[in-house]
Structure formats: structure tokens, C-alpha cells
Motif scaffolding. Sequence first.
Motif, PDB file in Angstrom:
ATOM      1  N   SER A 155      -2.631   3.886  14.690  1.00 49.27           N
ATOM      2  CA  SER A 155      -3.874   3.409  14.089  1.00 49.27           C
ATOM      3  C   SER A 155      -4.978   3.678  15.104  1.00 49.27           C
ATOM      4  O   SER A 155      -4.834   3.340  16.279  1.00 49.27           O
ATOM      5  CB  SER A 155      -3.791   1.916  13.786  1.00 49.27           C
ATOM      6  OG  SER A 155      -5.001   1.468  13.204  1.00 49.27           O
ATOM      7  N   GLU A 172      -9.015   4.687   7.974  1.00 46.32           N
ATOM      8  CA  GLU A 172      -7.712   4.398   7.363  1.00 46.32           C
ATOM      9  C   GLU A 172      -6.867   3.548   8.321  1.00 46.32           C
ATOM     10  O   GLU A 172      -6.897   3.777   9.520  1.00 46.32           O
ATOM     11  CB  GLU A 172      -6.951   5.695   7.052  1.00 46.32           C
ATOM     12  CG  GLU A 172      -7.576   6.529   5.972  1.00 46.32           C
ATOM     13  CD  GLU A 172      -7.560   5.845   4.622  1.00 46.32           C
ATOM     14  OE1 GLU A 172      -6.542   5.211   4.281  1.00 46.32           O
ATOM     15  OE2 GLU A 172      -8.580   5.944   3.915  1.00 46.32           O
ATOM     16  N   ASP A 190      -3.560   3.453   8.560  1.00 45.24           N
ATOM     17  CA  ASP A 190      -2.326   4.113   8.991  1.00 45.24           C
ATOM     18  C   ASP A 190      -2.560   5.607   9.162  1.00 45.24           C
ATOM     19  O   ASP A 190      -3.113   6.258   8.275  1.00 45.24           O
ATOM     20  CB  ASP A 190      -1.213   3.917   7.966  1.00 45.24           C
ATOM     21  CG  ASP A 190      -0.889   2.451   7.751  1.00 45.24           C
ATOM     22  OD1 ASP A 190      -0.714   1.748   8.765  1.00 45.24           O
ATOM     23  OD2 ASP A 190      -0.820   2.014   6.592  1.00 45.24           O
ATOM     24  N   ALA A 191      -2.117   6.142  10.281  1.00 45.83           N
ATOM     25  CA  ALA A 191      -2.210   7.575  10.548  1.00 45.83           C
ATOM     26  C   ALA A 191      -0.939   8.010  11.255  1.00 45.83           C
ATOM     27  O   ALA A 191      -0.080   7.193  11.592  1.00 45.83           O
ATOM     28  CB  ALA A 191      -3.447   7.877  11.399  1.00 45.83           C
ATOM     29  N   ALA A 234      -3.907  11.395   8.123  1.00 43.99           N
ATOM     30  CA  ALA A 234      -3.764  10.158   7.363  1.00 43.99           C
ATOM     31  C   ALA A 234      -3.833  10.536   5.889  1.00 43.99           C
ATOM     32  O   ALA A 234      -4.418  11.558   5.518  1.00 43.99           O
ATOM     33  CB  ALA A 234      -4.867   9.164   7.715  1.00 43.99           C
ATOM     34  N   GLU A 235      -3.248   9.699   5.057  1.00 45.89           N
ATOM     35  CA  GLU A 235      -3.229   9.972   3.621  1.00 45.89           C
ATOM     36  C   GLU A 235      -4.647  10.112   3.081  1.00 45.89           C
ATOM     37  O   GLU A 235      -5.522   9.298   3.380  1.00 45.89           O
ATOM     38  CB  GLU A 235      -2.502   8.841   2.889  1.00 45.89           C
ATOM     39  CG  GLU A 235      -2.260   9.172   1.442  1.00 45.89           C
ATOM     40  CD  GLU A 235      -1.357   8.165   0.773  1.00 45.89           C
ATOM     41  OE1 GLU A 235      -1.513   8.003  -0.445  1.00 45.89           O
ATOM     42  OE2 GLU A 235      -0.527   7.548   1.459  1.00 45.89           O
ATOM     43  N   GLY A 236      -4.880  11.174   2.339  1.00 39.19           N
ATOM     44  CA  GLY A 236      -6.184  11.415   1.743  1.00 39.19           C
ATOM     45  C   GLY A 236      -7.206  12.042   2.674  1.00 39.19           C
ATOM     46  O   GLY A 236      -8.350  12.235   2.296  1.00 39.19           O
ATOM     47  N   CYS A 237      -6.802  12.353   3.906  1.00 38.71           N
ATOM     48  CA  CYS A 237      -7.719  12.940   4.896  1.00 38.71           C
ATOM     49  C   CYS A 237      -7.198  14.302   5.332  1.00 38.71           C
ATOM     50  O   CYS A 237      -5.998  14.531   5.367  1.00 38.71           O
ATOM     51  CB  CYS A 237      -7.828  12.044   6.140  1.00 38.71           C
ATOM     52  SG  CYS A 237      -8.417  10.390   5.809  1.00 38.71           S
ATOM     53  N   PRO A 273     -12.964   9.933   9.053  1.00 40.38           N
ATOM     54  CA  PRO A 273     -12.236   9.400   7.896  1.00 40.38           C
ATOM     55  C   PRO A 273     -10.877   8.813   8.274  1.00 40.38           C
ATOM     56  O   PRO A 273     -10.421   7.848   7.663  1.00 40.38           O
ATOM     57  CB  PRO A 273     -12.067  10.604   6.964  1.00 40.38           C
ATOM     58  CG  PRO A 273     -12.881  11.702   7.512  1.00 40.38           C
ATOM     59  CD  PRO A 273     -13.253  11.351   8.917  1.00 40.38           C
ATOM     60  N   ILE A 274     -10.228   9.390   9.285  1.00 42.19           N
ATOM     61  CA  ILE A 274      -8.925   8.867   9.719  1.00 42.19           C
ATOM     62  C   ILE A 274      -9.103   7.512  10.392  1.00 42.19           C
ATOM     63  O   ILE A 274      -8.285   6.608  10.219  1.00 42.19           O
ATOM     64  CB  ILE A 274      -8.228   9.883  10.652  1.00 42.19           C
ATOM     65  CG1 ILE A 274      -7.903  11.152   9.858  1.00 42.19           C
ATOM     66  CG2 ILE A 274      -6.969   9.295  11.284  1.00 42.19           C
ATOM     67  CD1 ILE A 274      -7.387  12.303  10.684  1.00 42.19           C
TER      68      ILE A 274
END
Length: 95
Positions: free
Chosen positions: A75, A59, A61-62, A19-22, A55-56
Motif C-alpha cells: 500500500s 487505491e 491495495d497494490a 493496482a486494479e484499474g490502474c 492513481p495507485i
Amino acid sequence: MSEPGDDPNIHSGRGLVQAEGCEPVRVRYRLVIEKRPEGAFAHGTLTGRHTGLWPIWLEPDAQLRLKSGRTFAISLTDLVGDVAEFEATGPVPEL
């Protein structure tokens, strides 16, 4: 009574969820693809490191990438220990 072909497709293997940022997390997946009147629907479970999945899970969206290279927008809907449940949030590619 179900018709022939109504059984879900079940796939399992190793993949990567990110996921973004993870940080990406290596997982074992169990993917169930069901045919519904509105189209294919995918859901399943991921087994990986809790510290990586946490962390995912936070979020919305993954992405799950299978060893074959196919990807699913997903998700994470639940996380208990090292096992996460997920649902597809986008189109389900052919396997």
C-alpha cells in the motif's frame, strides 16, 4: 545494542507497481525487510512517474513486482513528486 543479524535487508532495483484499474508503472525501488517478533515486515520507496503513481496511491491495495519476479502486496502510504513510500500488506517472500 543490536545483535548480529538484526540489521535490515535492503534491496534495490527496477520493478513494476500496479493496482486494479490502474496502468502499471515502472519504478526504481528501495526495499527494506526487517525481522520483527511477529514476522518479517517490508517497507521502502518507489521512484516513478507521478502521473502513474497518483492513481495507485489512491487505491488501498497494490502489488510490487521485482525484476526477479517476486511480488509483494503493498500500500502506498505517501506520495511526494515522483517518490512514493510504501508498506507491505501481506506476507513477505524470501529474497
